[in-house]
Each structure stands twice: as structure tokens, then as C-alpha cells.
Design a protein around this motif. Structure first.
Motif, PDB file in Angstrom:
ATOM      1  N   ARG A 112      -0.070  25.388  33.722  1.00  0.00           N
ATOM      2  CA  ARG A 112      -0.254  24.066  34.321  1.00  0.00           C
ATOM      3  C   ARG A 112       0.700  23.854  35.495  1.00  0.00           C
ATOM      4  NH1 ARG A 112      -1.135  19.931  29.184  1.00  0.00           N
ATOM      5  NH2 ARG A 112      -2.612  21.234  28.033  1.00  0.00           N
ATOM      6  N   TRP A 113       1.924  24.341  35.351  1.00  0.00           N
ATOM      7  CA  TRP A 113       2.898  24.192  36.421  1.00  0.00           C
ATOM      8  C   TRP A 113       2.492  24.987  37.649  1.00  0.00           C
ATOM      9  CZ3 TRP A 113       6.266  27.632  38.858  1.00  0.00           C
ATOM     10  CH2 TRP A 113       7.303  27.050  39.598  1.00  0.00           C
ATOM     11  N   SER A 114       1.952  26.201  37.440  1.00  0.00           N
ATOM     12  CA  SER A 114       1.534  27.028  38.572  1.00  0.00           C
ATOM     13  C   SER A 114       0.340  26.414  39.292  1.00  0.00           C
ATOM     14  CB  SER A 114       1.192  28.442  38.095  1.00  0.00           C
ATOM     15  OG  SER A 114       0.078  28.413  37.207  1.00  0.00           O
ATOM     16  N   LEU A 115      -0.564  25.797  38.525  1.00  0.00           N
ATOM     17  CA  LEU A 115      -1.704  25.128  39.159  1.00  0.00           C
ATOM     18  C   LEU A 115      -1.255  23.890  39.916  1.00  0.00           C
ATOM     19  CD1 LEU A 115      -4.376  25.378  36.292  1.00  0.00           C
ATOM     20  CD2 LEU A 115      -4.216  26.748  38.377  1.00  0.00           C
ATOM     21  N   LEU A 116      -0.171  23.272  39.459  1.00  0.00           N
ATOM     22  CA  LEU A 116       0.348  22.073  40.109  1.00  0.00           C
ATOM     23  C   LEU A 116       0.894  22.394  41.486  1.00  0.00           C
ATOM     24  CD1 LEU A 116       1.109  19.032  39.884  1.00  0.00           C
ATOM     25  CD2 LEU A 116       3.289  19.787  38.915  1.00  0.00           C
ATOM     26  N   TRP A 164      11.641  19.099  37.271  1.00  0.00           N
ATOM     27  CA  TRP A 164      11.384  18.823  35.857  1.00  0.00           C
ATOM     28  C   TRP A 164       9.906  18.906  35.525  1.00  0.00           C
ATOM     29  CZ3 TRP A 164      14.976  17.939  32.046  1.00  0.00           C
ATOM     30  CH2 TRP A 164      16.304  17.814  32.473  1.00  0.00           C
ATOM     31  N   ASP A 165       9.097  19.279  36.508  1.00  0.00           N
ATOM     32  CA  ASP A 165       7.659  19.328  36.260  1.00  0.00           C
ATOM     33  C   ASP A 165       7.303  20.314  35.148  1.00  0.00           C
ATOM     34  OD1 ASP A 165       7.296  17.472  38.192  1.00  0.00           O
ATOM     35  OD2 ASP A 165       6.706  18.884  39.745  1.00  0.00           O
ATOM     36  N   MET A 217       5.631   9.699  34.006  1.00  0.00           N
ATOM     37  CA  MET A 217       7.018   9.555  33.563  1.00  0.00           C
ATOM     38  C   MET A 217       7.614  10.901  33.169  1.00  0.00           C
ATOM     39  SD  MET A 217       6.887   6.077  31.282  1.00  0.00           S
ATOM     40  CE  MET A 217       8.613   6.280  30.840  1.00  0.00           C
ATOM     41  N   ILE A 218       6.794  11.765  32.541  1.00  0.00           N
ATOM     42  CA  ILE A 218       7.305  13.038  32.082  1.00  0.00           C
ATOM     43  C   ILE A 218       7.471  14.025  33.228  1.00  0.00           C
ATOM     44  CG2 ILE A 218       6.800  15.037  30.621  1.00  0.00           C
ATOM     45  CD1 ILE A 218       5.480  13.206  28.665  1.00  0.00           C
ATOM     46  N   THR A 219       6.481  14.071  34.122  1.00  0.00           N
ATOM     47  CA  THR A 219       6.498  15.079  35.182  1.00  0.00           C
ATOM     48  C   THR A 219       7.181  14.597  36.457  1.00  0.00           C
ATOM     49  OG1 THR A 219       4.302  14.334  35.914  1.00  0.00           O
ATOM     50  CG2 THR A 219       4.384  16.139  34.327  1.00  0.00           C
ATOM     51  N   PHE A 220       7.521  13.313  36.521  1.00  0.00           N
ATOM     52  CA  PHE A 220       8.211  12.767  37.682  1.00  0.00           C
ATOM     53  C   PHE A 220       7.446  12.991  38.969  1.00  0.00           C
ATOM     54  CE2 PHE A 220      11.430  13.939  34.561  1.00  0.00           C
ATOM     55  CZ  PHE A 220      12.081  12.722  34.405  1.00  0.00           C
TER      56      PHE A 220
END
Length: 240
Positions: A89-93, A112-113, A236-239
Motif C-alpha cells: 500500500r505504501w509503494s502504491l501511495l 509515517w505513511d 489521521m493515521i497516514t498524515f
């Protein structure tokens, strides 16, 4: 393992022992009193063969792993699978944000993502397990009057999520059909979950599929709620 934990991989009946030692290196596999077949033929097999049969979702191989071995890596495997999913998910982001500056990559690794994606993946996995366990508790524990071993069932579900490790090669070997690959990986994990439930409860395929579908529905609802709530848990979690 305790003797009363052994099971015949063919008929699922309890067995006192897997093999008998006649000393001088002579071992004889125990024959099941119920089906008259070897209690566990896999004790003579190479681990690679066992792994291949488990990937093929063979009931005998799964029974061997869950009942007749002391494999205790389910929590570590769960964390590793969550890390794989969070990384995907982070890489797709950030994959759609090309940059030639090497400092950008360092900056992204410090954001913090990734931890936010890990938290969301963990929350969705908990929702899936809660949906499955509540359904099985209601059906088996209440309606059918049976006993449900939640700890053993949870261990089986955690181990059966090993297919999520394939998310890493799916990210490394990027191609145009990545959504199809991710869908197939998800389907494989759900099939493994269903087979694990069948092995633990010795139940029908219909019951295990219903449990997995309810768990998937619960997971989907939680994922959509995190995106659509007014105060946006995801933001809130991924900022972002």
C-alpha cells in the motif's frame, strides 16, 4: 507435543502416537485404528514436499502442520504478512510520484505513511478474524452445541495467511496485470483460510466458505468506514 493432540491426517481421529521406536534406528509409523491407514505419512517426507502440499491446500498436509507438529511461528508470520501488505500500500501511495532527487526517497522512508498503512492493514485483518470467529462461535458453539477451540482456530487462520508473502514479488515484478495478480493472491489467501477452518472443525465446505465470506464482508466494511467517516481515520493515521 502432548499425545492427545495427535490426529490422523486421513480421518481426523485422535491418535496416541505418530510412530513407534523399536530402537537401533528402527521406526514404524502408527496405523490408525479407525481408517487403517498411517496416522501421519508426512513424518517421513521432506519439508519441501510438505510445503508444496500445503500450498496446494491438501487437507492431509494442513492436518499434519496444525495437529502433529509444534510449529509456533503464526504470530511472527502474521506480522511479516502485515508488513508485506503495508509495504504494498505504501509503494502504491508513492509510486505515482516520480522524482529524480535521491533525497526524496530518504524523506519518504522517514514519513509515517508506512506505519499508518500497517495500522490499517492490522485493523482490517482483526475485523476479518472477528467476523469469522463470531460466525463460527454462533454456529458451532451456540446453534450446534459443539465446542470451539478459539486459540487453535486463530492459529490456523494466522498460518493460512502465508499467501500474503506473495505481495512482495508482485510489487517487485511490476507489470500491467498487477490488479489481477493482487486479486488472485487475495483469492488464494481466502481459499487457504477456508481450508484451515475445514481442517480444524472437520466441517463442510459450505460452512467454511460462509465464515470466510462473512469475515471478508466485515473487513470490507471496516475498510470503507475508515475512508468515509467524517473525521477520517485514514487521514489521521497516514498524515496525508
Amino acid at each position: 507435543m502432548d499425545k492427545n493432540e495427535f490426529r490422523c491426517i486421513e480421518c481426523n481421529e485422535k491418535a496416541a502416537e505418530l510412530h513407534r521406536d523399536y530402537r537401533n534406528g528402527i521406526l514404524k509409523i502408527t496405523i490408525c485404528d479407525s481408517c487403517q491407514k498411517p496416522v501421519d505419512k508426512y513424518i517421513e517426507y521432506d519439508p519441501v514436499i510438505i510445503l508444496i502440499d500445503a500450498i496446494l491446500c491438501k487437507t492431509q498436509a494442513i492436518r499434519h502442520i496444525l495437529f502433529n507438529t509444534s510449529l509456533n511461528i503464526h504470530w511472527k508470520l502474521c506480522v511479516f504478512c502485515l508488513l508485506c501488505e503495508a509495504y504494498l500500500r505504501w509503494s502504491l501511495l508513492h509510486g505515482s510520484e516520480p522524482s529524480s532527487d535521491p533525497a526524496d526517497f530518504i524523506r519518504y522512508t522517514r514519513e509515517w505513511d508506512f506505519y499508518g498503512k500497517f495500522g490499517l492493514a492490522a485493523l482490517e485483518l482483526c475485523a476479518f478474524f472477528c467476523g469469522v470467529l463470531l460466525f463460527l462461535w454462533a454456529v458451532v458453539g451456540c446453534l450446534q452445541g459443539g465446542t470451539l477451540q478459539l486459540s487453535l482456530l486463530l492459529r490456523a487462520l494466522l498460518l493460512s495467511c502465508y499467501g500474503k508473502v506473495l505481495l512482495i514479488p508482485a510489487v517487485i515484478w511490476e507489470h500491467d496485470f498487477s490488479p489481477l495478480c493482487l486479486g488472485l493472491i487475495k483469492l488464494f489467501v481466502l481459499v487457504s483460510n477456508s481450508q484451515a477452518i475445514r481442517v480444524i472443525l472437520n466441517s463442510s465446505r459450505r460452512l467454511s466458505l460462509m465464515a470466510v465470506c462473512l469475515g471478508l464482508l466485515s473487513e470490507t466494511c471496516v475498510a470503507q468506514a475508515c475512508k468515509k467517516l467524517p473525521w477520517s481515520i485514514q487521514d489521521m493515521i497516514t498524515f496525508e
